[in-house]
Design a protein around this motif. Structure first.
Motif, PDB file in Angstrom:
ATOM      1  N   LEU A  73       0.651  -1.142   0.226  1.00 50.90           N
ATOM      2  CA  LEU A  73       0.055  -0.010  -0.057  1.00 50.90           C
ATOM      3  C   LEU A  73       0.875   1.446   0.017  1.00 50.90           C
ATOM      4  N   ASP A  74       2.054   1.268   0.773  1.00 49.12           N
ATOM      5  CA  ASP A  74       2.681   2.248   0.815  1.00 49.12           C
ATOM      6  C   ASP A  74       3.456   2.406  -0.707  1.00 49.12           C
ATOM      7  N   ARG A  75       3.996   1.462  -1.293  1.00 51.53           N
ATOM      8  CA  ARG A  75       4.372   1.682  -2.679  1.00 51.53           C
ATOM      9  C   ARG A  75       3.290   2.208  -3.610  1.00 51.53           C
ATOM     10  N   MET A  76       2.210   1.737  -3.491  1.00 54.09           N
ATOM     11  CA  MET A  76       0.918   2.357  -4.199  1.00 54.09           C
ATOM     12  C   MET A  76       0.716   3.886  -3.805  1.00 54.09           C
ATOM     13  N   GLU A  77       1.187   4.353  -2.779  1.00 52.45           N
ATOM     14  CA  GLU A  77       0.846   5.634  -2.422  1.00 52.45           C
ATOM     15  C   GLU A  77       1.886   6.450  -3.272  1.00 52.45           C
ATOM     16  N   ILE A  78       2.951   5.872  -3.727  1.00 50.54           N
ATOM     17  CA  ILE A  78       3.893   6.516  -4.604  1.00 50.54           C
ATOM     18  C   ILE A  78       3.230   6.797  -5.807  1.00 50.54           C
ATOM     19  N   LEU A  79       2.549   5.622  -6.169  1.00 47.60           N
ATOM     20  CA  LEU A  79       2.038   5.661  -7.659  1.00 47.60           C
ATOM     21  C   LEU A  79       0.822   6.654  -7.602  1.00 47.60           C
ATOM     22  N   ARG A  80       0.158   6.718  -6.606  1.00 47.84           N
ATOM     23  CA  ARG A  80      -1.050   7.690  -6.531  1.00 47.84           C
ATOM     24  C   ARG A  80      -0.563   9.126  -6.637  1.00 47.84           C
ATOM     25  N   PHE A  81       0.677   9.276  -6.073  1.00 43.87           N
ATOM     26  CA  PHE A  81       1.118  10.667  -6.033  1.00 43.87           C
ATOM     27  C   PHE A  81       1.516  11.203  -7.459  1.00 43.87           C
ATOM     28  N   LEU A  82       2.336  10.329  -7.978  1.00 47.01           N
ATOM     29  CA  LEU A  82       2.813  10.519  -9.228  1.00 47.01           C
ATOM     30  C   LEU A  82       1.726  10.709 -10.540  1.00 47.01           C
ATOM     31  N   ARG A  83       0.519   9.814 -10.239  1.00 46.76           N
ATOM     32  CA  ARG A  83      -0.869   9.901 -11.187  1.00 46.76           C
ATOM     33  C   ARG A  83      -1.256  11.458 -10.839  1.00 46.76           C
ATOM     34  N   SER A  84      -1.263  11.595  -9.597  1.00 45.59           N
ATOM     35  CA  SER A  84      -2.009  13.167  -9.276  1.00 45.59           C
ATOM     36  C   SER A  84      -1.051  14.208  -9.807  1.00 45.59           C
ATOM     37  N   GLY A  85       0.246  14.060 -10.306  1.00 40.45           N
ATOM     38  CA  GLY A  85       1.095  15.169 -10.906  1.00 40.45           C
ATOM     39  C   GLY A  85       0.975  14.963 -12.320  1.00 40.45           C
ATOM     40  N   GLY A  86       0.155  14.135 -12.908  1.00 41.92           N
ATOM     41  CA  GLY A  86      -0.106  14.015 -14.438  1.00 41.92           C
ATOM     42  C   GLY A  86       0.591  12.918 -14.891  1.00 41.92           C
ATOM     43  N   LEU A  87       1.217  11.914 -14.384  1.00 37.72           N
ATOM     44  CA  LEU A  87       1.823  10.814 -14.950  1.00 37.72           C
ATOM     45  C   LEU A  87       0.730   9.716 -15.334  1.00 37.72           C
ATOM     46  N   PRO A  88       0.639   9.327 -16.397  1.00 41.47           N
ATOM     47  CA  PRO A  88      -0.399   8.344 -16.821  1.00 41.47           C
ATOM     48  C   PRO A  88      -0.118   6.947 -16.236  1.00 41.47           C
ATOM     49  N   VAL A  89      -0.937   6.331 -15.226  1.00 43.97           N
ATOM     50  CA  VAL A  89      -0.671   5.074 -14.735  1.00 43.97           C
ATOM     51  C   VAL A  89      -2.030   4.192 -15.105  1.00 43.97           C
ATOM     52  N   PHE A  90      -1.306   2.812 -15.388  1.00 40.33           N
ATOM     53  CA  PHE A  90      -2.302   1.719 -15.627  1.00 40.33           C
ATOM     54  C   PHE A  90      -2.068   0.739 -14.703  1.00 40.33           C
ATOM     55  N   SER A  91      -3.235   0.158 -13.878  1.00 42.28           N
ATOM     56  CA  SER A  91      -4.363   0.778 -13.571  1.00 42.28           C
ATOM     57  C   SER A  91      -4.304   2.012 -12.858  1.00 42.28           C
ATOM     58  N   ASP A  92      -5.318   2.460 -12.600  1.00 40.76           N
ATOM     59  CA  ASP A  92      -5.612   3.691 -11.526  1.00 40.76           C
ATOM     60  C   ASP A  92      -5.413   3.295 -10.431  1.00 40.76           C
ATOM     61  N   PRO A  93      -4.233   3.742  -9.614  1.00 41.27           N
ATOM     62  CA  PRO A  93      -3.877   3.528  -8.499  1.00 41.27           C
ATOM     63  C   PRO A  93      -4.874   3.473  -7.169  1.00 41.27           C
ATOM     64  N   ASP A  94      -5.758   4.452  -7.452  1.00 39.09           N
ATOM     65  CA  ASP A  94      -6.814   4.472  -6.419  1.00 39.09           C
ATOM     66  C   ASP A  94      -7.670   3.133  -6.396  1.00 39.09           C
ATOM     67  N   SER A  95      -7.907   2.573  -7.457  1.00 39.68           N
ATOM     68  CA  SER A  95      -8.541   1.459  -7.328  1.00 39.68           C
ATOM     69  C   SER A  95      -7.804  -0.073  -7.312  1.00 39.68           C
ATOM     70  N   MET A  96      -6.506   0.083  -7.590  1.00 38.01           N
ATOM     71  CA  MET A  96      -5.404  -0.898  -7.190  1.00 38.01           C
ATOM     72  C   MET A  96      -5.418  -0.919  -5.510  1.00 38.01           C
ATOM     73  N   PHE A  97      -5.323   0.369  -5.342  1.00 37.58           N
ATOM     74  CA  PHE A  97      -5.155   0.435  -3.651  1.00 37.58           C
ATOM     75  C   PHE A  97      -6.187  -0.156  -2.895  1.00 37.58           C
ATOM     76  N   ARG A  98      -7.481  -0.037  -3.213  1.00 37.99           N
ATOM     77  CA  ARG A  98      -8.529  -0.845  -2.519  1.00 37.99           C
ATOM     78  C   ARG A  98      -8.539  -2.480  -2.690  1.00 37.99           C
ATOM     79  N   LEU A  99      -8.072  -2.878  -4.130  1.00 38.68           N
ATOM     80  CA  LEU A  99      -8.100  -4.094  -4.098  1.00 38.68           C
ATOM     81  C   LEU A  99      -6.977  -5.017  -3.636  1.00 38.68           C
TER      82      LEU A  99
END
Length: 294
Positions: A73-99
């Motif tokens: 989850l901590d690793r996913m937080e990094i990806l959520r942060f990068l996506r919020s800055g405009g980097l396209p991430v597949f899949s959406d880290p918000d949804s992966m975080f919950r799964l």
């Protein structure tokens, strides 16, 4: 030339297939081990072995860690942060975080009206024993696991209380308890796969008969399967509760009383689609990402 990085496991089979597919299309190859990523919160940049990940055109997350733990989850937080800055991430880290967290994903499914095997959650051993008494036979599932790792079947009886206490003492403070359900039409679990929210194909995991689960880890095998429209529609509804899932697989079980969902995968599996359906998921996933980035 598009530069797409793959977050995965160096040397892992599915990670390598995705890297090969992207390199054949773009000429660029970068496997990112999240254990070596450095995030600079001041600049909003993240670095992996000298590469600024924010300079890439996108990231595909094939696997966040070799095994699921709260650290993922901590690793996913990094990806959520990068996506919020405009980097396209597949899949959406918000949804992966919950799964990644089984309880979090289950809560979303149940609130969304998705049928699942009866499931109860508790930290209390006595309460857990009462649940097993009601269920008769139950599967205790770690909150962070895949391919049935760490799962235990406990049956009602004089030894149940001690078995439950041992299970909790092994590191499972919060106990996720699911009623063991019977399979209709053979010992099969279905993997209903979706790309960009659209139905792709279905494979089945057929149990070996030597284990309660159907995973390939315990001798199960992938076989072709044609599901009913009702099952496809149910799986589509389940995965749609997690917006932005670029590639995922919904685990479905057919019971005598109807279809039920076990879970929606945070990452989806390539092997079942290839072995059972002849579909190169890495190739179609790479094409999907490149098209959507364009």
């Amino acid at each position: 030339m598009k530069k797409i990085g793959v977050v995965g496991i160096p040397g892992g089979w599915s990670t390598l297939r995705l890297l090969d597919a992207l390199e054949s299309r773009t000429g660029y190859r970068l496997c990112i081990d999240m254990a070596e990523v450095r995030l600079d919160l001041e600049t909003g940049k993240a670095f992996y072995q000298g590469t600024d990940l924010t300079s890439l055109d996108g990231l595909i997350v094939k696997k966040i860690a070799p095994s699921y733990t709260p650290d993922a989850l901590d690793r996913m937080e990094i990806l959520r942060f990068l996506r919020s800055g405009g980097l396209p991430v597949f899949s959406d880290p918000d949804s992966m975080f919950r799964l990644i967290d089984r309880l979090s994903g289950t809560a979303v499914l149940r609130r969304g009206g998705i049928p699942m095997p009866p499931t109860e959650i508790t930290e209390d051993v006595d309460e857990a024993a009462a649940v097993v008494a009601r269920f008769g036979r139950a599967v205790f599932k770690p909150l962070y696991s895949s391919k049935a790792r760490g799962m235990t079947v406990i049956e009602d009886g004089p030894e149940a209380h001690e078995e439950i206490a041992d299970y909790q003492a092994a590191g499972n403070r919060v106990m996720y308890i699911q009623k063991m359900v019977s399979h209709a039409g053979g010992h099969l679990d279905l993997g209903v796969s979706f790309l960009g929210g659209e139905y792709l194909a279905t494979y089945a995991r057929q149990g070996s008969g030597n284990s309660w689960d159907t995973t390939t880890r315990t001798g199960g095998r992938y076989v072709p399967h044609t599901p009913s429209t009702e099952i496809i529609d149910l799986a589509h509804k389940a995965q749609s509760l997690f917006p932005g899932m670029a590639f995922t697989c919904v685990d479905v079980v057919e019971t005598p009383s109807g279809a039920a969902i076990y879970e929606v995968s945070a990452f989806g599996g390539f092997r079942g689609l290839l072995d059972a359906c002849g579909i190169d998921a890495a190739a179609v996933y790479a094409d999907y990402v490149l098209e959507n980035i364009r």
